[in-house]
Scaffold this motif. Structure first.
Motif, PDB file in Angstrom:
ATOM      1  N   LYS A  90      14.963  -7.510 -24.729  1.00  0.00           N
ATOM      2  CA  LYS A  90      16.389  -7.197 -24.505  1.00  0.00           C
ATOM      3  C   LYS A  90      16.644  -6.872 -23.026  1.00  0.00           C
ATOM      4  O   LYS A  90      17.657  -7.283 -22.457  1.00  0.00           O
ATOM      5  N   SER A  91      15.722  -6.144 -22.407  1.00  0.00           N
ATOM      6  CA  SER A  91      15.909  -5.791 -20.999  1.00  0.00           C
ATOM      7  C   SER A  91      15.903  -7.036 -20.120  1.00  0.00           C
ATOM      8  O   SER A  91      16.711  -7.160 -19.196  1.00  0.00           O
ATOM      9  N   PHE A  92      14.995  -7.956 -20.393  1.00  0.00           N
ATOM     10  CA  PHE A  92      14.973  -9.204 -19.619  1.00  0.00           C
ATOM     11  C   PHE A  92      16.247 -10.019 -19.855  1.00  0.00           C
ATOM     12  O   PHE A  92      16.770 -10.662 -18.939  1.00  0.00           O
ATOM     13  N   GLN A  93      16.730  -9.971 -21.104  1.00  0.00           N
ATOM     14  CA  GLN A  93      17.965 -10.710 -21.395  1.00  0.00           C
ATOM     15  C   GLN A  93      19.124 -10.164 -20.562  1.00  0.00           C
ATOM     16  O   GLN A  93      19.927 -10.918 -20.019  1.00  0.00           O
ATOM     17  N   ARG A  94      19.156  -8.839 -20.440  1.00  0.00           N
ATOM     18  CA  ARG A  94      20.228  -8.222 -19.632  1.00  0.00           C
ATOM     19  C   ARG A  94      20.041  -8.565 -18.149  1.00  0.00           C
ATOM     20  O   ARG A  94      21.008  -8.793 -17.444  1.00  0.00           O
ATOM     21  N   LEU A  95      18.795  -8.590 -17.676  1.00  0.00           N
ATOM     22  CA  LEU A  95      18.540  -8.982 -16.275  1.00  0.00           C
ATOM     23  C   LEU A  95      19.091 -10.391 -16.034  1.00  0.00           C
ATOM     24  O   LEU A  95      19.763 -10.651 -15.032  1.00  0.00           O
ATOM     25  N   LEU A  96      18.810 -11.269 -16.977  1.00  0.00           N
ATOM     26  CA  LEU A  96      19.252 -12.655 -16.826  1.00  0.00           C
ATOM     27  C   LEU A  96      20.770 -12.776 -16.886  1.00  0.00           C
ATOM     28  O   LEU A  96      21.391 -13.413 -16.039  1.00  0.00           O
ATOM     29  N   GLU A  97      21.356 -12.147 -17.912  1.00  0.00           N
ATOM     30  CA  GLU A  97      22.777 -12.396 -18.186  1.00  0.00           C
ATOM     31  C   GLU A  97      23.717 -11.541 -17.343  1.00  0.00           C
ATOM     32  O   GLU A  97      24.857 -11.920 -17.111  1.00  0.00           O
ATOM     33  N   GLU A  98      23.235 -10.379 -16.932  1.00  0.00           N
ATOM     34  CA  GLU A  98      24.138  -9.454 -16.230  1.00  0.00           C
ATOM     35  C   GLU A  98      23.834  -9.352 -14.740  1.00  0.00           C
ATOM     36  O   GLU A  98      24.558  -8.691 -14.012  1.00  0.00           O
ATOM     37  N   HIS A  99      22.742  -9.983 -14.265  1.00  0.00           N
ATOM     38  CA  HIS A  99      22.428  -9.898 -12.844  1.00  0.00           C
ATOM     39  C   HIS A  99      22.158 -11.272 -12.237  1.00  0.00           C
ATOM     40  O   HIS A  99      22.931 -11.777 -11.438  1.00  0.00           O
ATOM     41  N   LEU A 100      21.078 -11.914 -12.711  1.00  0.00           N
ATOM     42  CA  LEU A 100      20.732 -13.220 -12.130  1.00  0.00           C
ATOM     43  C   LEU A 100      21.863 -14.232 -12.328  1.00  0.00           C
ATOM     44  O   LEU A 100      22.154 -15.043 -11.450  1.00  0.00           O
TER      45      LEU A 100
END
Ligand SMILES: N[C@@H](CCC(=O)N[C@@H](CS)C(=O)NCC(=O)O)C(=O)O
Length: 239
Positions: A90-100
């Protein structure tokens, strides 16, 4: 049958929208039947794509759509991985969707004229010329405002791309030589990762972000593998 509303396919990718790729990959991963209606976000329930219609129930936002699909079609929230692994995913998903994601949006909407023209043609090329220019200008203003609102737009280009490269390195280091991000089997993290990464390494949008992502060979190979597995009808765009 689910109707998936999304942008038309372009660039040899499943979609120019990272979130549309995410959702369609999820549907294919779980063999959920669907049909596509090509559209633009103008009429979307929350003003963004993708959205679905499932027997009259309209749902927008890929996260909420995945929750709906998981409860209706019995695909547990990546039930084969532990709660601890789910938290990491979930944390990686947020990194991808909300930052990268937002750094990749900069490269399309606010980083050089040729990138903007490629983006404009891919999204608005279906419209007649005058409507195309008007819609493109309105949307460009709107997306630039979102980029500023997110905060990433307030940094210099080198600062933005340095942060984006940190994301890319974290993803590449975490993936390592595993076939999928969480191991031997795909999870919903892979739908987000493929959606966002393929739009960086496989699209015609040029930037230091793309150069850096392409230099991480395992991420590039991952995108090629994901596309071959879930979209075998789409040959990998020419290098
Ligand atoms: N959180 C949403 C994000 C969807 C999204 O940002 N879609 C973009 C295309 S990638 C869009 O339609 N943007 C139009 C706009 O913001 O006006 C989701 O997960 O579905």
């Amino acid at each position: 049958m689910i109707t998936l509303y999304q942008f038309a396919r372009t660039w040899g990718l499943p979609n120019l929208s990272q979130f549309c790729v995410k959702l369609e990959t999820y549907l294919r991963m779980h063999e959920i039947p669907y049909q596509i209606v090509e559209t633009l976000p103008l009429k979307a329930p929350r003003g963004k794509l993708p959205f679905i219609d499932d027997e009259g129930l309209r749902i927008a936002d890929s996260r909420l759509i995945l929750h709906h699909l998981q409860s209706k079609y019995g695909q547990g929230e990546d039930a084969h991985i532990s709660p601890e692994q789910q938290a990491t995913a979930k944390s990686f998903q947020r990194l991808l969707e909300e930052h990268l994601y937002w750094i990749s949006m900069v490269t399309r909407w606010d980083y050089g004229e040729s990138n903007w023209q490629a983006n404009k043609q891919a999204i608005f090329g279906v419209l007649p010329p005058i409507a195309r220019d008007v819609a493109a200008a309105i949307y460009r203003k709107r997306i630039k405002k979102q980029i500023l609102g997110h905060g990433i737009g307030r940094l210099s280009d080198p600062e933005k791309f340095a942060l984006g490269s940190e994301d890319i390195d974290s993803l590449a280091d975490f993936l390592g030589d595993k076939p999928y991000f969480m191991g031997a089997q795909p999870t919903s993290l892979d739908t987000s990762a493929y959606g966002i990464l393929v739009n960086i390494v496989g699209s015609p949008i040029e930037s230091p972000l793309k150069d850096h992502a392409r230099s991480r060979q395992n991420l590039y190979d991952y995108c090629r593998r994901m596309q071959a597995e879930f979209f075998p009808e789409l040959p990998w765009p020419a290098d």
